[in-house]
Write a protein that holds these residues in place. Structure first.
Motif, PDB file in Angstrom:
ATOM      1  N   LEU A  52       0.204   6.562 -28.502  1.00  0.00           N
ATOM      2  CA  LEU A  52      -0.194   7.643 -27.954  1.00  0.00           C
ATOM      3  C   LEU A  52      -0.880   8.721 -28.747  1.00  0.00           C
ATOM      4  CD1 LEU A  52       2.957   8.390 -25.458  1.00  0.00           C
ATOM      5  CD2 LEU A  52       0.675   7.255 -24.925  1.00  0.00           C
ATOM      6  N   SER A  53       0.001   8.855 -29.817  1.00  0.00           N
ATOM      7  CA  SER A  53      -0.827   9.653 -30.866  1.00  0.00           C
ATOM      8  C   SER A  53       0.072   9.851 -32.120  1.00  0.00           C
ATOM      9  CB  SER A  53      -0.836  11.238 -30.421  1.00  0.00           C
ATOM     10  OG  SER A  53       0.354  11.657 -30.160  1.00  0.00           O
ATOM     11  N   SER A  54      -0.540  10.354 -32.974  1.00  0.00           N
ATOM     12  CA  SER A  54       0.154  10.317 -34.257  1.00  0.00           C
ATOM     13  C   SER A  54       0.161  11.705 -34.961  1.00  0.00           C
ATOM     14  CB  SER A  54      -0.118   9.357 -35.258  1.00  0.00           C
ATOM     15  OG  SER A  54      -1.554   9.755 -35.509  1.00  0.00           O
ATOM     16  N   SER A  55       1.144  12.122 -35.764  1.00  0.00           N
ATOM     17  CA  SER A  55       0.945  13.278 -36.690  1.00  0.00           C
ATOM     18  C   SER A  55       1.842  13.274 -37.824  1.00  0.00           C
ATOM     19  CB  SER A  55       1.874  14.530 -35.740  1.00  0.00           C
ATOM     20  OG  SER A  55       3.285  14.015 -35.708  1.00  0.00           O
ATOM     21  N   ILE A  56       1.736  14.483 -38.955  1.00  0.00           N
ATOM     22  CA  ILE A  56       2.298  14.419 -40.037  1.00  0.00           C
ATOM     23  C   ILE A  56       3.363  15.718 -40.181  1.00  0.00           C
ATOM     24  CG2 ILE A  56       1.961  14.464 -42.725  1.00  0.00           C
ATOM     25  CD1 ILE A  56      -0.849  13.315 -42.090  1.00  0.00           C
ATOM     26  N   GLU A  57       4.580  15.549 -40.461  1.00  0.00           N
ATOM     27  CA  GLU A  57       5.218  16.601 -40.665  1.00  0.00           C
ATOM     28  C   GLU A  57       5.708  16.757 -41.976  1.00  0.00           C
ATOM     29  OE1 GLU A  57       8.249  16.092 -37.728  1.00  0.00           O
ATOM     30  OE2 GLU A  57       7.095  16.187 -35.974  1.00  0.00           O
ATOM     31  N   GLY A  58       5.189  17.335 -42.841  1.00  0.00           N
ATOM     32  CA  GLY A  58       5.724  17.230 -44.477  1.00  0.00           C
ATOM     33  C   GLY A  58       5.330  15.817 -44.890  1.00  0.00           C
ATOM     34  N   ASN A  59       6.064  15.206 -45.362  1.00  0.00           N
ATOM     35  CA  ASN A  59       5.932  13.898 -45.711  1.00  0.00           C
ATOM     36  C   ASN A  59       6.487  12.711 -44.663  1.00  0.00           C
ATOM     37  OD1 ASN A  59       5.244  14.428 -48.234  1.00  0.00           O
ATOM     38  ND2 ASN A  59       7.082  14.156 -49.244  1.00  0.00           N
TER      39      ASN A  59
END
Length: 153
Positions: A52-59
């Motif tokens: 559906l989607s993607s993200s980055i949370e820090g590492n």
């Protein structure tokens, strides 16, 4: 390098703004994360998930998915030849015919191939439709459609 200790998590969509972590990878190279993020589909334990989607949370890289379908688990092909990539025609009526199989040495090579809009096989041009990482079989799959264009060299 900023993402030297990158991790990956898949989260399943469970409802409005509700996601449940389902798979977590702590020892994974950034190039593999990027190749996986390029895949619209992810197969594990007989379940096919659609990204559906993607993200980055820090590492932590996160890929958000929804359950697309379930099927019997297919066996893993063990090989020492590298990372397997199948290129298949997007034709469900003919069970997605295999056009080509390649083995590459790293995930950047996978990303370079599955991230391209056009692929050429025996001078025929094929347009990318989608890609998947099939953990059950241990293979990446690129689905393509013929354009009818013949590469003249």
């Amino acid at each position: 390098m900023k993402f030297e200790n990158a991790m990956l998590e898949y989260r399943l969509h469970k409802g409005t703004n509700l996601y449940e972590p389902i798979y977590y990878y702590t020892t994974i190279e950034l190039s593999q994360i990027l190749a996986r993020r390029e895949c619209e589909f992810f197969i594990k334990e007989g379940k096919t998930y659609k990204q559906l989607s993607s993200s980055i949370e820090g590492n932590l890289f996160v890929i958000y998915v929804e359950l697309f379908e379930e099927a019997p688990i297919e066996p893993v092909e063990h090989t020492e030849r590298g990372i397997k990539l199948e290129i298949r025609e997007l034709n469900g009526r003919q069970n997605y015919p295999l056009l080509s199989t390649e083995y590459v040495s790293n995930h950047l090579d996978i990303l370079s191939i599955i991230g391209s809009v056009f692929t050429y096989l025996e001078k025929n041009e094929w347009e990318r439709d989608s890609a998947e990482i099939d953990e059950d079989r241990g293979v990446y799959v690129l689905y393509v459609k013929p354009t009818g264009y013949l590469l003249v060299t």
